[in-house]
Design a protein around this motif. Sequence first.
Motif, PDB file in Angstrom:
ATOM      1  N   HIS A 160     -11.571  19.189-114.496  1.00 24.99           N
ATOM      2  CA  HIS A 160     -12.031  18.293-113.429  1.00 24.99           C
ATOM      3  C   HIS A 160     -10.870  17.725-112.621  1.00 24.99           C
ATOM      4  CE1 HIS A 160     -15.917  18.994-115.113  1.00 24.99           C
ATOM      5  NE2 HIS A 160     -15.377  18.773-116.294  1.00 24.99           N
ATOM      6  N   CYS A 171     -18.975  21.062-108.668  1.00 18.40           N
ATOM      7  CA  CYS A 171     -18.661  21.260-110.087  1.00 18.40           C
ATOM      8  C   CYS A 171     -19.899  20.903-110.927  1.00 18.40           C
ATOM      9  CB  CYS A 171     -17.476  20.359-110.438  1.00 18.40           C
ATOM     10  SG  CYS A 171     -16.873  20.522-112.128  1.00 18.40           S
ATOM     11  N   CYS A 173     -20.061  18.883-113.215  1.00  9.91           N
ATOM     12  CA  CYS A 173     -20.066  17.450-113.497  1.00  9.91           C
ATOM     13  C   CYS A 173     -20.729  16.651-112.373  1.00  9.91           C
ATOM     14  CB  CYS A 173     -18.647  16.943-113.736  1.00  9.91           C
ATOM     15  SG  CYS A 173     -17.654  16.887-112.224  1.00  9.91           S
ATOM     16  N   HIS A 178     -13.477  20.385-108.005  1.00  8.80           N
ATOM     17  CA  HIS A 178     -12.783  20.455-109.296  1.00  8.80           C
ATOM     18  C   HIS A 178     -12.454  21.893-109.708  1.00  8.80           C
ATOM     19  CE1 HIS A 178     -14.491  16.307-110.708  1.00  8.80           C
ATOM     20  NE2 HIS A 178     -13.596  16.207-109.736  1.00  8.80           N
TER      21      HIS A 178
END
Length: 303
Positions: A160, A171, A173, A178
């Motif tokens: 990340h 990403c 997340c 990232h």
Amino acid sequence: MTLFAVDIGGTKIAAGRVTEQGDLDGPVLTTTTPATQGPEAVLDAVAALVRQLDDRGVTAAGVSSAGVIDSSTGTVLGSTTSISGWAGTPLSHHLSQAIGCPVFALGDGHAFALGEAVYGAARSATSLLVLAVGTGVGGSYVRDRKTLTGSHWAGGHFGHLAVPQAEGLLCDCGKVGHLEAIGSGPGMLRWYYRHGGDPRLLDARELFTTADADVTAAHAIDMGAAAVGTAAGGLVNAFDPDVVVIAGGLSQAGPRWEQPLRASFTRTLIPALSGTPLIISETDAWLVLRGAAFYAQTRKDIA
Ligand SMILES: [Zn+2]
């Protein structure tokens, strides 16, 4: 003295016996993670697997797990998308009762990096950066056989880091830009599709088999590898380790991946650190178990 070592991943659980010297003692057993059935089912599957191992001479267990793990309490702090409901699970407490010995838990990135630091190709180094690159990107900075866990046990989320190659890419997340969004196997594959690649390719591995004939596949690999190299170089500039170890499934992909990675790594390093060696991990699928066992051994000695 012998230890149990366990690795709990999103798709697979592995367990084996590891000696004090860090050698596997007997078979490594594996089972599929019941990832969608909740934490109780996962813990039951771990206990059932460990009970199949010989428990003679076992004094403690080291457990590596997906997610963010508070090693001081052995509790899962951060959930992972791969195991539903995993956050909040009192991993060590539950498992020590189920298998009858002290359990010391840590995040899988930290366990793997410890395995590399103590038993891997860079074991003579005092400090090292480990980047594990495969379906995700993780790792750790390790110094004197201790991983940098950070204030929230989340240190080492190298996937990340923001890198220019991932600009505009979403990403897993939920954030944008990232490394993992382009440097992981699935990230390279998504980049390939987005740039008009053949939708019949289903696996990052197939990018490599088709890259000689498919310029978009070759470009996807270049982008992903360069992103990893940029991140590794930036991390070296920040931490000044003895050595960088690139591990994980993609590390075995060969020169087509390694060459652009090394080129962008070298381009990123500041002159003072231009001699920092970058090595590719020796293949050892069970470094994560050996790292978890080493961790349990050091914790047990302190306890
Ligand atoms: Zn991310």
